[in-house]
Scaffold this active site. Sequence first.
Site, PDB file in Angstrom:
ATOM      1  N   SER A 152       0.681   9.932   0.848  1.00  0.00           N
ATOM      2  CA  SER A 152       1.452   9.107  -0.069  1.00  0.00           C
ATOM      3  C   SER A 152       1.385   9.563  -1.528  1.00  0.00           C
ATOM      4  CB  SER A 152       0.946   7.657   0.005  1.00  0.00           C
ATOM      5  OG  SER A 152      -0.423   7.585  -0.382  1.00  0.00           O
ATOM      6  N   LYS A 155      -1.342   8.677 -10.136  1.00  0.00           N
ATOM      7  CA  LYS A 155      -0.592   8.036  -9.049  1.00  0.00           C
ATOM      8  C   LYS A 155      -0.293   6.591  -9.417  1.00  0.00           C
ATOM      9  CE  LYS A 155      -0.832   7.303  -4.004  1.00  0.00           C
ATOM     10  NZ  LYS A 155      -1.627   7.591  -2.782  1.00  0.00           N
ATOM     11  N   SER A 202      -3.781  11.118   2.536  1.00  0.00           N
ATOM     12  CA  SER A 202      -2.852  11.243   1.417  1.00  0.00           C
ATOM     13  C   SER A 202      -3.336  12.090   0.249  1.00  0.00           C
ATOM     14  CB  SER A 202      -2.475   9.858   0.895  1.00  0.00           C
ATOM     15  OG  SER A 202      -1.835   9.121   1.908  1.00  0.00           O
TER      16      SER A 202
END
Length: 459
Positions: free
Chosen positions: A152, A82, A176
């Site tokens: 997210s 990420k 998330s």
Amino acid sequence: MTDNQLQSLTIAEQASRIRSKELSPVELIQSYIQSIEDREPYVQAFVTLTLDQAVHHAKIAETEIMRGNYLGPLHGIPYGVKDIIWTAGIRTTGGSNVFPDFIPAEDAAVVQRLSAAGAIVIGKTTTTEFAYQGGEPPTRNPWNLKLTPGGSSSGSAAAVSASMSSFSLGTQTYGSLIRPASYNGLTCMKPTFGRVSRHGVYIASWSLDHIGAFTRTVEDQALVLEAICGSDYRDPHSINEETVTYSDLNKKSAAGMTIGIPDSYFIAEDIEIQQAFDEAVNVLLSLGMDVVKVKIPEMIEVADAAHKMVMRAEGAEYHAEHYEDKRLSYGPNMREQLELGHEMKAVDYIRAQRIRTLFRQQMMELFDSIDVLLTPATVHLPKAGYKTGNPRFNGPFTNAGLPAMTIPAGFDEQRGVPVGVQLVAAWNREDQLLKVGSAFQQVTNYHSRRAQLSVEVKQ
């Protein structure tokens, strides 16, 4: 084996073949590169790809393994990161225009641990801006490209679901990890707060952020968790406890464990979610587990409001150094959240933290009589567009810092998307989640389904 066959293997299966020298890390990386070339234009899961570097490290891994220097089950396995997690020499944008060209000088602690285990970074995955809601990336759900993959950790979930990475790293400050895992038919754990070091990660909230991994199976989840957890003096919230051999838990029976079912709050909007939940209950009963109703703390709504206040205040403090000079570089949602954080009074922040402490105590009391709490993983199924989804079912356990894990438990044929359930355990009891989740996956096959990216959906 064909590329599709290689990518259909779990980490454990890929690792077995690499260890026995039936599969080369270079061959594995090349198969994922081909998958990225075919699927990334549709899914858009990556911000930055590091394919040449990945091939280079795969060649090194192959040489080491041929010499008998096998590091373990992640050696030669490709993964995504990420884009709020630092990677030395690789651009880390945070999904924002604030630091569009930032290249860290060091890896985040979690990346350092994975490198020590021999895993190979294949690219940086998309995220909402600094892992807040809003500023959604163009990433699509591989099961149905018209729908959101959740956020997210949008790109991290989509990359694994689309067979463009063996596993990937994500973060959770609200929901998330759990929510996008459910939307994408994956297994994912949010470990106990402090179990995995956050050193080298853009902070959304000092006291709420967690790091976890998206995998296909519970067995794979245990392999990755074993590699990334552990104390770290650079993270003041890091838990200083002995590392558990999580991979051994897949062999232990879950029969006789007590599963709690919430009496309120966790009411899903879509009937397909409730059906998957009910089916999961029946599966656990068939495996010899006891199921009982438990009372959810009445202050859960108040605690949720406190959660949001803490996140805003701590986010505002983290970004304070740059906000004045780069205000217009932040997206409108981030600006709104940071402004709210700057306006908050110290007394309100302290009161919110006290509410969280009381709520955590009340949540822990649930586990005096049960081993694991079972809830739906999401409020609703993934919706059209790129909105990340409602984290209401995940926030309470992030708030309390308790370990939670989602596993695939159903499928909505009409929308063509997976449905997950959420397992929650007491502080530091990841072992309970792995035992229950592993038992469930031994008698179900939802985790074996793969997104096909059909021509019909692409159009």
